[in-house]
Design an enzyme around this catalytic site. Sequence first.
Site, PDB file in Angstrom:
ATOM      1  N   GLU A 144     -16.344   7.601   3.971  1.00  0.00           N
ATOM      2  CA  GLU A 144     -15.825   8.896   3.534  1.00  0.00           C
ATOM      3  C   GLU A 144     -16.906   9.953   3.776  1.00  0.00           C
ATOM      4  O   GLU A 144     -18.077   9.708   3.546  1.00  0.00           O
ATOM      5  CB  GLU A 144     -15.477   8.844   2.043  1.00  0.00           C
ATOM      6  CG  GLU A 144     -14.883  10.145   1.521  1.00  0.00           C
ATOM      7  CD  GLU A 144     -14.476  10.070   0.033  1.00  0.00           C
ATOM      8  OE1 GLU A 144     -15.116   9.338  -0.742  1.00  0.00           O
ATOM      9  OE2 GLU A 144     -13.508  10.770  -0.336  1.00  0.00           O
ATOM     10  N   LYS A 176      -6.424  12.667   2.282  1.00  0.00           N
ATOM     11  CA  LYS A 176      -6.526  12.020   0.964  1.00  0.00           C
ATOM     12  C   LYS A 176      -5.432  12.565   0.051  1.00  0.00           C
ATOM     13  O   LYS A 176      -5.313  13.783  -0.123  1.00  0.00           O
ATOM     14  CB  LYS A 176      -7.911  12.313   0.396  1.00  0.00           C
ATOM     15  CG  LYS A 176      -8.264  11.609  -0.890  1.00  0.00           C
ATOM     16  CD  LYS A 176      -9.730  11.920  -1.237  1.00  0.00           C
ATOM     17  CE  LYS A 176     -10.262  11.104  -2.378  1.00  0.00           C
ATOM     18  NZ  LYS A 176     -11.714  11.337  -2.551  1.00  0.00           N
ATOM     19  N   CYS A 220     -10.912   6.572  -0.635  1.00  0.00           N
ATOM     20  CA  CYS A 220     -11.651   6.467  -1.892  1.00  0.00           C
ATOM     21  C   CYS A 220     -10.746   6.404  -3.122  1.00  0.00           C
ATOM     22  O   CYS A 220     -10.201   5.357  -3.429  1.00  0.00           O
ATOM     23  CB  CYS A 220     -12.662   7.604  -1.986  1.00  0.00           C
ATOM     24  SG  CYS A 220     -14.022   7.173  -3.096  1.00  0.00           S
TER      25      CYS A 220
HETATM   26  N1  LIG Z   1     -14.756  10.229  -3.484  1.00  0.00           N
HETATM   27  C1  LIG Z   1     -14.017   9.665  -4.400  1.00  0.00           C
HETATM   28  O1  LIG Z   1     -12.798   9.736  -4.385  1.00  0.00           O
HETATM   29  C2  LIG Z   1     -14.761   8.920  -5.462  1.00  0.00           C
HETATM   30  C3  LIG Z   1     -13.843   8.028  -6.286  1.00  0.00           C
HETATM   31  C4  LIG Z   1     -14.577   7.337  -7.360  1.00  0.00           C
HETATM   32  O2  LIG Z   1     -15.791   7.357  -7.464  1.00  0.00           O
HETATM   33  C5  LIG Z   1     -13.781   6.602  -8.341  1.00  0.00           C
HETATM   34  O3  LIG Z   1     -14.389   6.100  -9.288  1.00  0.00           O
HETATM   35  O4  LIG Z   1     -12.565   6.497  -8.195  1.00  0.00           O
END
Ligand SMILES: NC(=O)CCC(=O)C(=O)O
Length: 299
Positions: free
Chosen positions: A70, A139, A173
């Site tokens: 990411e 996303k 993520c």
């Molecule tokens: N960049 C993100 O979306 C981080 C996501 C994350 O850390 C989580 O705990 O879920």
Amino acid sequence: MLVCCYTVSRCVAADGADGAAVTACGCFSEFRLAVVQLQVRSVKADNLSRARRLVKEAAGQGSAVVLLPECFNSPYGSSFFSKYAEEIPGESTQMLSEAAREHKVYVVGGSIPEEDGGKLYNSCTVFGPDGGMILKHRKIHLFDINVPGKICFQESETLSPGNTYCKVGVGICYDMRFAELAQIYSRKGCQLLVYPGAFNMTTGPAHWELLQRARALDNQVFVATASPARDESASYVAWGHSTVVSPWGEVISKAGPEEAIIYADIDLQYLSDIRQQIPITVQRREDLYTVTCAQDGSS
Ligand SMILES: NC(=O)CCC(=O)C(=O)O
């Protein structure tokens, strides 16, 4: 696109043309996946050139698919997104396309901050060995959390969510926390789900591996995550530990916190064997419950 194997004819190209990714689908039953845990720093040109070099190294080790993290071209943080954002196509996706073509691999280009129509998105692009873009995934679940005394992060202050999912198994993520998305991908035939992601030092140790193993086991699929390498001096410290998990729920490859390439030999016959041995995919009580898609999902 082989991460999908939805069926060859149903793969959808970036331009929306059904079937245009037929060769890309390939549907190899065995292939090597490389996950590049890039050390992302503040100079975009350096991030791009190192990513390119590591794609080359991964291809030299026989990888057919190379996954980047990411925000591979930009430090992860709300204050950076607008400065590093690009249109697609742009400098970063051009590099991904060239690297894919030059080394004859699929490149799952982690994500970059994308600028489009005055809005910013966190977007993943995937390129085939001919350098053509197979898909773009924005996303869809923005990372807005508040764990008092630990971490408060609001992606929605700067980013907009994507509103479509794609027909290959890509999430970014925080998307990994949404079990329904993974279920929909696997129902559509995805056998490998890829999540470029940057968990942090609070949620990383607690949830990163657990979520991947859960998604893998629930859906009997391979799951791969690619994080940026940890930079203790960054405003947002990434957990690292890029991982590949098998459909049995086992961790088959895992990085530490530092820059690295990890490899996993993906065997889709193994996935079929597990689905035969523990046949949950055909034992669902769809007369009692079901997961439905709100829209067709093309992107
Ligand atoms: N960049 C993100 O979306 C981080 C996501 C994350 O850390 C989580 O705990 O879920």
